[in-house]
Write a protein that holds these residues in place. Structure first.
Motif, PDB file in Angstrom:
ATOM      1  N   LEU A 181      13.349 101.622  92.238  1.00  0.00           N
ATOM      2  CA  LEU A 181      12.633 100.568  91.511  1.00  0.00           C
ATOM      3  C   LEU A 181      11.874 101.145  90.328  1.00  0.00           C
ATOM      4  CD1 LEU A 181      11.479  97.807  90.945  1.00  0.00           C
ATOM      5  CD2 LEU A 181       9.926  98.078  92.882  1.00  0.00           C
ATOM      6  N   LEU A 182      11.184 102.247  90.532  1.00  0.00           N
ATOM      7  CA  LEU A 182      10.419 102.836  89.431  1.00  0.00           C
ATOM      8  C   LEU A 182      11.320 103.267  88.279  1.00  0.00           C
ATOM      9  CD1 LEU A 182       7.765 104.871  91.419  1.00  0.00           C
ATOM     10  CD2 LEU A 182       7.278 103.081  89.729  1.00  0.00           C
ATOM     11  N   LEU A 183      12.443 103.864  88.594  1.00  0.00           N
ATOM     12  CA  LEU A 183      13.369 104.283  87.534  1.00  0.00           C
ATOM     13  C   LEU A 183      13.864 103.074  86.748  1.00  0.00           C
ATOM     14  CD1 LEU A 183      15.346 107.001  89.515  1.00  0.00           C
ATOM     15  CD2 LEU A 183      13.940 107.415  87.474  1.00  0.00           C
ATOM     16  N   GLN A 184      14.191 101.990  87.454  1.00  0.00           N
ATOM     17  CA  GLN A 184      14.640 100.786  86.766  1.00  0.00           C
ATOM     18  C   GLN A 184      13.512 100.132  85.975  1.00  0.00           C
ATOM     19  OE1 GLN A 184      17.091  98.019  88.995  1.00  0.00           O
ATOM     20  NE2 GLN A 184      17.961  99.664  90.244  1.00  0.00           N
ATOM     21  N   LEU A 185      12.289 100.173  86.508  1.00  0.00           N
ATOM     22  CA  LEU A 185      11.145  99.606  85.794  1.00  0.00           C
ATOM     23  C   LEU A 185      10.904 100.340  84.489  1.00  0.00           C
ATOM     24  CD1 LEU A 185       8.609  97.861  85.499  1.00  0.00           C
ATOM     25  CD2 LEU A 185       7.417  99.475  87.020  1.00  0.00           C
ATOM     26  N   VAL A 186      10.866 101.664  84.539  1.00  0.00           N
ATOM     27  CA  VAL A 186      10.651 102.439  83.319  1.00  0.00           C
ATOM     28  C   VAL A 186      11.770 102.181  82.319  1.00  0.00           C
ATOM     29  CG1 VAL A 186      10.610 104.786  82.386  1.00  0.00           C
ATOM     30  CG2 VAL A 186       9.210 104.206  84.379  1.00  0.00           C
ATOM     31  N   GLU A 187      13.006 102.133  82.800  1.00  0.00           N
ATOM     32  CA  GLU A 187      14.131 101.880  81.901  1.00  0.00           C
ATOM     33  C   GLU A 187      14.016 100.500  81.259  1.00  0.00           C
ATOM     34  OE1 GLU A 187      19.026 101.628  81.884  1.00  0.00           O
ATOM     35  OE2 GLU A 187      17.981 102.480  83.617  1.00  0.00           O
ATOM     36  N   ALA A 188      13.634  99.488  82.044  1.00  0.00           N
ATOM     37  CA  ALA A 188      13.489  98.139  81.505  1.00  0.00           C
ATOM     38  C   ALA A 188      12.399  98.093  80.438  1.00  0.00           C
ATOM     39  CB  ALA A 188      13.173  97.152  82.627  1.00  0.00           C
ATOM     40  N   LEU A 189      11.271  98.749  80.691  1.00  0.00           N
ATOM     41  CA  LEU A 189      10.183  98.761  79.710  1.00  0.00           C
ATOM     42  C   LEU A 189      10.592  99.514  78.448  1.00  0.00           C
ATOM     43  CD1 LEU A 189       7.252  99.418  82.197  1.00  0.00           C
ATOM     44  CD2 LEU A 189       7.624  97.303  80.908  1.00  0.00           C
ATOM     45  N   GLU A 190      11.313 100.612  78.618  1.00  0.00           N
ATOM     46  CA  GLU A 190      11.799 101.363  77.453  1.00  0.00           C
ATOM     47  C   GLU A 190      12.817 100.541  76.673  1.00  0.00           C
ATOM     48  OE1 GLU A 190      11.296 106.014  78.883  1.00  0.00           O
ATOM     49  OE2 GLU A 190      13.196 104.972  79.267  1.00  0.00           O
ATOM     50  N   ASP A 191      13.716  99.844  77.378  1.00  0.00           N
ATOM     51  CA  ASP A 191      14.700  99.003  76.701  1.00  0.00           C
ATOM     52  C   ASP A 191      14.008  97.902  75.907  1.00  0.00           C
ATOM     53  OD1 ASP A 191      16.770 100.487  77.723  1.00  0.00           O
ATOM     54  OD2 ASP A 191      17.362  99.013  79.250  1.00  0.00           O
ATOM     55  N   ALA A 192      13.008  97.266  76.512  1.00  0.00           N
ATOM     56  CA  ALA A 192      12.285  96.198  75.816  1.00  0.00           C
ATOM     57  C   ALA A 192      11.612  96.738  74.558  1.00  0.00           C
ATOM     58  CB  ALA A 192      11.255  95.572  76.749  1.00  0.00           C
TER      59      ALA A 192
ATOM     60  N   THR B 151      24.126  97.157  92.036  1.00  0.00           N
ATOM     61  CA  THR B 151      23.522  96.509  93.197  1.00  0.00           C
ATOM     62  C   THR B 151      22.675  97.526  93.944  1.00  0.00           C
ATOM     63  OG1 THR B 151      25.456  95.092  93.367  1.00  0.00           O
ATOM     64  CG2 THR B 151      23.997  95.184  95.272  1.00  0.00           C
ATOM     65  N   PRO B 152      21.437  97.196  94.236  1.00  0.00           N
ATOM     66  CA  PRO B 152      20.752  95.982  93.813  1.00  0.00           C
ATOM     67  C   PRO B 152      20.065  96.163  92.465  1.00  0.00           C
ATOM     68  CG  PRO B 152      19.360  97.192  95.304  1.00  0.00           C
ATOM     69  CD  PRO B 152      20.617  98.006  95.152  1.00  0.00           C
ATOM     70  N   ALA B 153      19.796  95.038  91.795  1.00  0.00           N
ATOM     71  CA  ALA B 153      19.000  95.068  90.563  1.00  0.00           C
ATOM     72  C   ALA B 153      17.539  94.924  90.967  1.00  0.00           C
ATOM     73  CB  ALA B 153      19.415  93.941  89.624  1.00  0.00           C
ATOM     74  N   LEU B 154      16.842  96.032  91.043  1.00  0.00           N
ATOM     75  CA  LEU B 154      15.472  96.041  91.552  1.00  0.00           C
ATOM     76  C   LEU B 154      14.449  95.673  90.489  1.00  0.00           C
ATOM     77  CD1 LEU B 154      15.669  99.296  93.681  1.00  0.00           C
ATOM     78  CD2 LEU B 154      15.913  96.932  94.452  1.00  0.00           C
ATOM     79  N   CYS B 155      14.871  95.676  89.240  1.00  0.00           N
ATOM     80  CA  CYS B 155      13.983  95.295  88.148  1.00  0.00           C
ATOM     81  C   CYS B 155      14.822  94.563  87.107  1.00  0.00           C
ATOM     82  CB  CYS B 155      13.325  96.535  87.543  1.00  0.00           C
ATOM     83  SG  CYS B 155      12.046  96.131  86.329  1.00  0.00           S
ATOM     84  N   LEU B 156      14.361  93.404  86.688  1.00  0.00           N
ATOM     85  CA  LEU B 156      15.114  92.547  85.777  1.00  0.00           C
ATOM     86  C   LEU B 156      14.408  92.477  84.434  1.00  0.00           C
ATOM     87  CD1 LEU B 156      15.752  89.596  88.267  1.00  0.00           C
ATOM     88  CD2 LEU B 156      17.231  91.579  87.834  1.00  0.00           C
ATOM     89  N   LEU B 157      15.191  92.506  83.373  1.00  0.00           N
ATOM     90  CA  LEU B 157      14.658  92.366  82.020  1.00  0.00           C
ATOM     91  C   LEU B 157      15.316  91.169  81.359  1.00  0.00           C
ATOM     92  CD1 LEU B 157      13.185  93.225  79.391  1.00  0.00           C
ATOM     93  CD2 LEU B 157      15.109  94.795  78.966  1.00  0.00           C
TER      94      LEU B 157
ATOM     95  N   ALA C  15      10.776  87.555  70.574  1.00  0.00           N
ATOM     96  CA  ALA C  15       9.876  88.702  70.636  1.00  0.00           C
ATOM     97  C   ALA C  15       9.323  88.952  72.027  1.00  0.00           C
ATOM     98  CB  ALA C  15       8.717  88.499  69.655  1.00  0.00           C
ATOM     99  N   VAL C  16       9.650  88.062  72.986  1.00  0.00           N
ATOM    100  CA  VAL C  16       9.058  88.131  74.320  1.00  0.00           C
ATOM    101  C   VAL C  16      10.025  88.812  75.294  1.00  0.00           C
ATOM    102  CG1 VAL C  16       8.137  86.812  76.256  1.00  0.00           C
ATOM    103  CG2 VAL C  16       7.710  86.042  73.902  1.00  0.00           C
ATOM    104  N   ALA C  17       9.525  89.816  75.987  1.00  0.00           N
ATOM    105  CA  ALA C  17      10.277  90.463  77.058  1.00  0.00           C
ATOM    106  C   ALA C  17       9.604  90.118  78.385  1.00  0.00           C
ATOM    107  CB  ALA C  17      10.312  91.972  76.868  1.00  0.00           C
ATOM    108  N   THR C  18      10.400  89.715  79.369  1.00  0.00           N
ATOM    109  CA  THR C  18       9.898  89.453  80.713  1.00  0.00           C
ATOM    110  C   THR C  18      10.523  90.461  81.654  1.00  0.00           C
ATOM    111  OG1 THR C  18       9.632  87.086  80.264  1.00  0.00           O
ATOM    112  CG2 THR C  18       9.713  87.782  82.580  1.00  0.00           C
TER     113      THR C  18
END
Length: 218
Positions: A38-49, A8-14, A19-22
Motif C-alpha cells: 500500500l505504501l509503495l502504491q501511495l507514494v507512486e500515486a502521489l508522485e504521478d499526481a 491486483t489488488p489496487a491498494l491505492c487509487l488515483l 487540476a484535482v487529484a483524488t
C-alpha cells in the motif's frame, strides 16, 4: 496509480479531474493499514499526481476506517521502530502531500499513527463526527515522523502537541475541532465538501498558493 485490471489488488487509487487529484487508500478489509504494498502504491500515486501537474489533492479512504496506521502484523522484513523502508515511505508520503499547493484529507473513521500523520500533512482535514485520532507510537517504542512533530508543534504549540503525540490517547473529531485541527463534516457530505474546497483552491493560481503557504509558515 490508476486502476488496472492486470494489477491486483489496487491498494491505492488515483483519479484526475482537471487540476484535482483524488488519492484513495483502498485496503478496507485491513482498515487501510499501511503495509509495504500500500505504501509503495501511495507514494507512486502521489508522485504521478505531482508529475501530471495536479494543483490540489483530495486524500480519502475506502471503508469505515481512514487508516489504522502502520501494519505491524505484516511480515515484510521491516521494523516500524527502526529506520527502514516502511517508515521512510510514510514520511515520503507525508512530504508529498504537504508539497501540493493545497490539499484536503477526508477522514471518515479512525486515523491512527501513520494514518493521522497522512491526514495532518494536508492543509485542511475534514472529519466525520465518528472519526477518531490517536498516536500510539511512543507506547510501541519509537517516535512519530519528525515532520509530523513539527506540524503539530506549529499548529497547537509544544505543550498540546506533546499530549497529542505522547499520551496514546484517542481524540474525537470534536476534540480536534476545538483545537482548530479539523473541520467536522457530516459523513454523507464528506466527499462533496472535500471536492467543493479543492475546487475553490484550484481556482487560484498554484504559484500564489505556494507563496501564501510560505508566508504563513514563515
Amino acid at each position: 496509480m490508476n486502476a488496472d485490471p492486470d494489477q491486483t489488488p489496487a491498494l491505492c487509487l488515483l483519479q484526475r479531474d482537471g487540476a484535482v487529484a483524488t488519492v484513495t487508500l483502498n485496503r478496507p478489509a485491513a482498515r487501510n493499514a499501511l503495509n509495504l504494498p500500500l505504501l509503495l502504491q501511495l507514494v507512486e500515486a502521489l508522485e504521478d499526481a505531482t508529475d501530471q501537474g495536479a494543483g490540489v489533492l483530495v486524500l480519502r479512504a475506502s471503508g469505515p476506517a481512514f487508516c489504522a496506521g502502520a501494519d505491524i502484523r505484516a511480515d515484510d522484513g521491516t521494523s516500524i521502530g527502526q529506520p527502514g523502508l516502511r517508515r521512510r515511505l510514510i514520511e515520503q508520503a507525508c512530504d508529498l502531500i504537504e508539497a501540493f499547493p493545497a490539499s484536503v484529507a477526508a477522514v471518515q473513521g479512525p486515523a491512527v499513527g501513520g494514518g493521522w500523520a497522512l491526514a495532518a500533512a494536508a492543509v485542511v482535514t475534514l472529519a466525520a463526527p465518528e472519526a477518531t485520532f490517536r498516536f500510539p507510537e511512543l507506547r510501541l517504542g519509537f517516535l512519530p515522523p519528525a515532520a509530523t512533530v513539527r506540524r503539530m508543534r506549529e499548529a497547537v504549540g509544544p505543550a498540546l502537541a506533546f499530549r497529542l503525540l505522547a499520551a496514546g490517547e484517542r481524540f474525537t473529531a470534536d476534540d480536534l475541532a476545538r483545537l482548530g485541527l479539523v473541520d467536522v463534516t457530516a459523513a454523507p457530505d464528506l466527499d462533496r465538501r472535500a471536492r467543493d474546497l479543492v475546487d475553490q483552491f484550484a481556482a487560484a493560481p498554484a504559484d500564489l498558493m505556494h507563496k501564501l503557504r510560505a508566508a504563513l509558515s514563515g
